[in-house]
Motif scaffolding. Structure first.
Motif, PDB file in Angstrom:
ATOM      1  N   ASN A 257       0.780  -1.236   0.000  1.00 51.50           N
ATOM      2  CA  ASN A 257       0.000   0.000   0.000  1.00 51.50           C
ATOM      3  C   ASN A 257       0.812   1.287   0.000  1.00 51.50           C
ATOM      4  O   ASN A 257       0.427   2.251  -0.667  1.00 51.50           O
ATOM      5  N   VAL A 258       1.925   1.333   0.733  1.00 43.11           N
ATOM      6  CA  VAL A 258       2.733   2.552   0.744  1.00 43.11           C
ATOM      7  C   VAL A 258       3.239   2.914  -0.654  1.00 43.11           C
ATOM      8  O   VAL A 258       3.197   4.093  -1.042  1.00 43.11           O
ATOM      9  N   PRO A 259       3.712   1.959  -1.464  1.00 44.84           N
ATOM     10  CA  PRO A 259       4.212   2.316  -2.796  1.00 44.84           C
ATOM     11  C   PRO A 259       3.177   2.966  -3.711  1.00 44.84           C
ATOM     12  O   PRO A 259       3.548   3.611  -4.702  1.00 44.84           O
ATOM     13  N   ARG A 260       1.906   2.831  -3.386  1.00 43.45           N
ATOM     14  CA  ARG A 260       0.873   3.374  -4.266  1.00 43.45           C
ATOM     15  C   ARG A 260       0.876   4.903  -4.295  1.00 43.45           C
ATOM     16  O   ARG A 260       0.264   5.509  -5.183  1.00 43.45           O
ATOM     17  N   CYS A 261       1.546   5.539  -3.340  1.00 42.04           N
ATOM     18  CA  CYS A 261       1.629   7.005  -3.384  1.00 42.04           C
ATOM     19  C   CYS A 261       3.087   7.470  -3.470  1.00 42.04           C
ATOM     20  O   CYS A 261       3.387   8.624  -3.143  1.00 42.04           O
ATOM     21  N   ILE A 262       3.973   6.593  -3.935  1.00 41.48           N
ATOM     22  CA  ILE A 262       5.384   6.937  -4.086  1.00 41.48           C
ATOM     23  C   ILE A 262       5.758   6.903  -5.565  1.00 41.48           C
ATOM     24  O   ILE A 262       5.615   5.865  -6.222  1.00 41.48           O
ATOM     25  N   PRO A 263       6.231   8.004  -6.136  1.00 43.68           N
ATOM     26  CA  PRO A 263       6.613   8.009  -7.554  1.00 43.68           C
ATOM     27  C   PRO A 263       7.911   7.241  -7.791  1.00 43.68           C
ATOM     28  O   PRO A 263       8.683   6.998  -6.860  1.00 43.68           O
ATOM     29  N   ASP A 264       8.131   6.858  -9.024  1.00 43.86           N
ATOM     30  CA  ASP A 264       9.359   6.155  -9.383  1.00 43.86           C
ATOM     31  C   ASP A 264      10.578   6.994  -9.034  1.00 43.86           C
ATOM     32  O   ASP A 264      10.579   8.224  -9.180  1.00 43.86           O
ATOM     33  N   GLY A 265      11.611   6.329  -8.549  1.00 45.71           N
ATOM     34  CA  GLY A 265      12.845   7.013  -8.190  1.00 45.71           C
ATOM     35  C   GLY A 265      12.912   7.463  -6.749  1.00 45.71           C
ATOM     36  O   GLY A 265      13.949   7.948  -6.293  1.00 45.71           O
ATOM     37  N   LEU A 266      11.801   7.309  -6.036  1.00 39.36           N
ATOM     38  CA  LEU A 266      11.768   7.690  -4.626  1.00 39.36           C
ATOM     39  C   LEU A 266      11.382   6.489  -3.772  1.00 39.36           C
ATOM     40  O   LEU A 266      10.772   5.534  -4.248  1.00 39.36           O
ATOM     41  N   CYS A 267      11.731   6.567  -2.497  1.00 41.26           N
ATOM     42  CA  CYS A 267      11.539   5.455  -1.582  1.00 41.26           C
ATOM     43  C   CYS A 267      11.015   5.967  -0.240  1.00 41.26           C
ATOM     44  O   CYS A 267      11.480   7.003   0.258  1.00 41.26           O
ATOM     45  N   ALA A 268      10.058   5.253   0.312  1.00 43.26           N
ATOM     46  CA  ALA A 268       9.579   5.541   1.665  1.00 43.26           C
ATOM     47  C   ALA A 268      10.432   4.735   2.645  1.00 43.26           C
ATOM     48  O   ALA A 268      10.353   3.514   2.680  1.00 43.26           O
ATOM     49  N   LYS A 269      11.236   5.439   3.414  1.00 39.32           N
ATOM     50  CA  LYS A 269      12.088   4.789   4.421  1.00 39.32           C
ATOM     51  C   LYS A 269      11.357   4.877   5.757  1.00 39.32           C
ATOM     52  O   LYS A 269      11.190   5.961   6.306  1.00 39.32           O
ATOM     53  N   ILE A 270      10.929   3.722   6.258  1.00 40.28           N
ATOM     54  CA  ILE A 270      10.106   3.673   7.468  1.00 40.28           C
ATOM     55  C   ILE A 270      10.864   2.966   8.585  1.00 40.28           C
ATOM     56  O   ILE A 270      11.441   1.893   8.379  1.00 40.28           O
ATOM     57  N   GLU A 271      10.859   3.584   9.746  1.00 41.93           N
ATOM     58  CA  GLU A 271      11.523   3.020  10.919  1.00 41.93           C
ATOM     59  C   GLU A 271      10.531   2.158  11.695  1.00 41.93           C
ATOM     60  O   GLU A 271       9.554   2.665  12.247  1.00 41.93           O
ATOM     61  N   LYS A 272      10.782   0.858  11.742  1.00 43.53           N
ATOM     62  CA  LYS A 272       9.875  -0.043  12.453  1.00 43.53           C
ATOM     63  C   LYS A 272       9.774   0.314  13.937  1.00 43.53           C
ATOM     64  O   LYS A 272       8.706   0.161  14.549  1.00 43.53           O
ATOM     65  N   ALA A 273      10.873   0.806  14.508  1.00 46.30           N
ATOM     66  CA  ALA A 273      10.875   1.157  15.934  1.00 46.30           C
ATOM     67  C   ALA A 273       9.958   2.337  16.237  1.00 46.30           C
ATOM     68  O   ALA A 273       9.562   2.547  17.391  1.00 46.30           O
ATOM     69  N   ALA A 274       9.607   3.111  15.206  1.00 42.76           N
ATOM     70  CA  ALA A 274       8.740   4.274  15.410  1.00 42.76           C
ATOM     71  C   ALA A 274       7.269   3.887  15.460  1.00 42.76           C
ATOM     72  O   ALA A 274       6.426   4.684  15.905  1.00 42.76           O
ATOM     73  N   LEU A 275       6.948   2.685  15.002  1.00 43.63           N
ATOM     74  CA  LEU A 275       5.557   2.240  15.016  1.00 43.63           C
ATOM     75  C   LEU A 275       5.131   1.900  16.444  1.00 43.63           C
ATOM     76  O   LEU A 275       5.952   1.472  17.259  1.00 43.63           O
ATOM     77  N   ARG A 276       3.866   2.081  16.717  1.00 41.95           N
ATOM     78  CA  ARG A 276       3.330   1.765  18.046  1.00 41.95           C
ATOM     79  C   ARG A 276       2.363   0.592  17.885  1.00 41.95           C
ATOM     80  O   ARG A 276       1.147   0.763  17.827  1.00 41.95           O
ATOM     81  N   THR A 277       2.956  -0.592  17.787  1.00 44.08           N
ATOM     82  CA  THR A 277       2.206  -1.783  17.421  1.00 44.08           C
ATOM     83  C   THR A 277       1.435  -2.359  18.609  1.00 44.08           C
ATOM     84  O   THR A 277       2.042  -2.705  19.626  1.00 44.08           O
ATOM     85  N   PRO A 278       0.115  -2.490  18.511  1.00 46.97           N
ATOM     86  CA  PRO A 278      -0.694  -3.028  19.607  1.00 46.97           C
ATOM     87  C   PRO A 278      -0.366  -4.499  19.882  1.00 46.97           C
ATOM     88  O   PRO A 278       0.109  -5.222  19.006  1.00 46.97           O
ATOM     89  N   PRO A 279      -0.665  -4.972  21.089  1.00 44.95           N
ATOM     90  CA  PRO A 279      -0.336  -6.344  21.480  1.00 44.95           C
ATOM     91  C   PRO A 279      -0.968  -7.428  20.621  1.00 44.95           C
ATOM     92  O   PRO A 279      -0.418  -8.522  20.504  1.00 44.95           O
ATOM     93  N   ILE A 280      -2.132  -7.156  19.992  1.00 47.85           N
ATOM     94  CA  ILE A 280      -2.800  -8.183  19.195  1.00 47.85           C
ATOM     95  C   ILE A 280      -1.901  -8.693  18.074  1.00 47.85           C
ATOM     96  O   ILE A 280      -1.938  -9.874  17.723  1.00 47.85           O
ATOM     97  N   PHE A 281      -1.057  -7.820  17.538  1.00 43.67           N
ATOM     98  CA  PHE A 281      -0.182  -8.236  16.439  1.00 43.67           C
ATOM     99  C   PHE A 281       0.916  -9.176  16.932  1.00 43.67           C
ATOM    100  O   PHE A 281       1.245 -10.166  16.257  1.00 43.67           O
TER     101      PHE A 281
END
Length: 344
Positions: A257-281
């Motif tokens: 889903n993230v790539p659907r709003c990213i143009p060619d030549g660019l990259c979304a760099k996401i830090e997993k540690a920044a996510l606030r993942t609930p216990p269910i996951f």
């Protein structure tokens, strides 16, 4: 004179139950009436007159979806008043990604046996979702399918129509290196990946009423938690800051889903540690021995939507989101690169 067919009823279709269901639905539908609604419930079509004041080139935007196999959890728990919220959320969260404000919604319920109270409960959730999204429920259909579906089964789907002025359409053309990526907190699993969820927890045989300490609720309650609707806070963020891209994190997770709003030549760099993942996951991953890559490629991991914001305007967007009840945080940035998304 009311319509009635003894022969049709003998075949399994109760027309009178349909009438009673529509009657019970009426009070829920009334909650969603907004300016622009022209027709009453029960006509052949739903009428809506949009206010086009101030728009240069109005563009209609539509989205359709269902609840998927999450509704099996509702059936097992015999609780039917929340999956309608999911149905609306999956549609309106999609059309907001291009900047469209939802105008109206229509639902479709296919049901094995039309129990008026159950149909009305389903519609009550749809109405609640419409209220949260600020749109009107202007019509729908309940179809009884004896012999095709089991009496207790149903399938809920719908579609939304929204509007946006063409100059304000959000696409990926403005995205550039240095843009900030914001994550909008999810309410949990939302409505995706439930075929895997049901398999891991063996929901047909497990105790969905079992209290799970790390979740702070029963397993069934956690699995049935409605999808968060992001419309109002995202519209506020769009008014407050320069938004370059929006992604609704649904089935396929970050990698799809993230790539659907990213143009060619660019990259979304996401830090997993920044996510606030609930216990269910974490509970799901451990119970099913699911590889981390698959988790991020199937579920939202605590972030139901991402906004790509112009550098220097992240604080404005965050302030607007939080002022409208949406918890949000910085999770990454846009960088140059051929890979559309990198989680590190």
């Amino acid at each position: 004179m009311r319509s009635f067919s003894e022969s049709y009823q003998a075949a399994g279709v109760n027309i009178e139950a349909g009438y009673e269901g529509v009657k019970l639905m009426g009070r829920h539908v009334a909650r969603t009436v907004i300016p622009g609604v022209v027709s009453d419930l029960g006509g052949f079509g739903g009428l809506f007159a949009p206010d086009l004041t101030g728009m240069q080139e109005p563009v209609l935007v539509s989205g359709t979806d269902g609840v998927g196999t999450k509704q099996r959890i509702a059936q097992l728990m015999d609780r039917h008043d929340t999956v309608g919220i999911d149905c609306v959320a999956m549609c309106v969260n999609d059309i907001i990604c291009c900047g469209a404000k939802p105008l109206f919604f229509l639902d479709y319920i296919a049901i094995g046996k039309n129990v008026p109270e159950k149909a009305a409960a389903l519609v009550s959730g749809v109405a609640e979702g419409c209220v949260q999204a600020g749109c009107a429920l202007i019509g729908g259909e309940t179809a009884e399918h004896p012999g095709v579906m089991a009496p207790e089964d149903y399938d809920l789907a719908g579609f939304a129509v929204g509007i946006v002025d063409r100059p304000r359409v959000i696409d990926n053309r403005s995205t550039k290196p240095g843009d900030v990526i914001l994550g909008l907190r999810s309410s949990g699993l939302h409505s995706n990946g439930y075929s895997l969820v049901r398999k891991v927890f063996d929901v047909e045989h497990c105790d969905l009423g079992r209290y799970v300490g790390p979740l702070g609720m029963t397993l069934g309650e956690a699995l049935l938690t409605p999808t968060r609707i992001y419309v109002k806070p995202v519209l506020a963020a769009m008014a407050a800051a320069e938004i370059h891209g929006v992604s609704h994190i649904t089935g396929g997770g970050f990698y799809e889903n993230v790539p659907r709003c990213i143009p060619d030549g660019l990259c979304a760099k996401i830090e997993k540690a920044a996510l606030r993942t609930p216990p269910i996951f974490r509970l799901l991953q451990e119970a099913g021995s699911i590889p981390e890559r698959d988790m991020y490629n199937t579920f939202n991991m605590g972030v139901g939507m991402t906004l790509t914001v112009a550098a220097g305007q992240a604080d404005r967007a965050l302030e607007a989101l939080r002022a409208n009840g949406q918890d949000a945080f910085v999770i990454g940035e846009i960088v140059s690169g051929e890979e559309k998304v990198v989680l590190c």
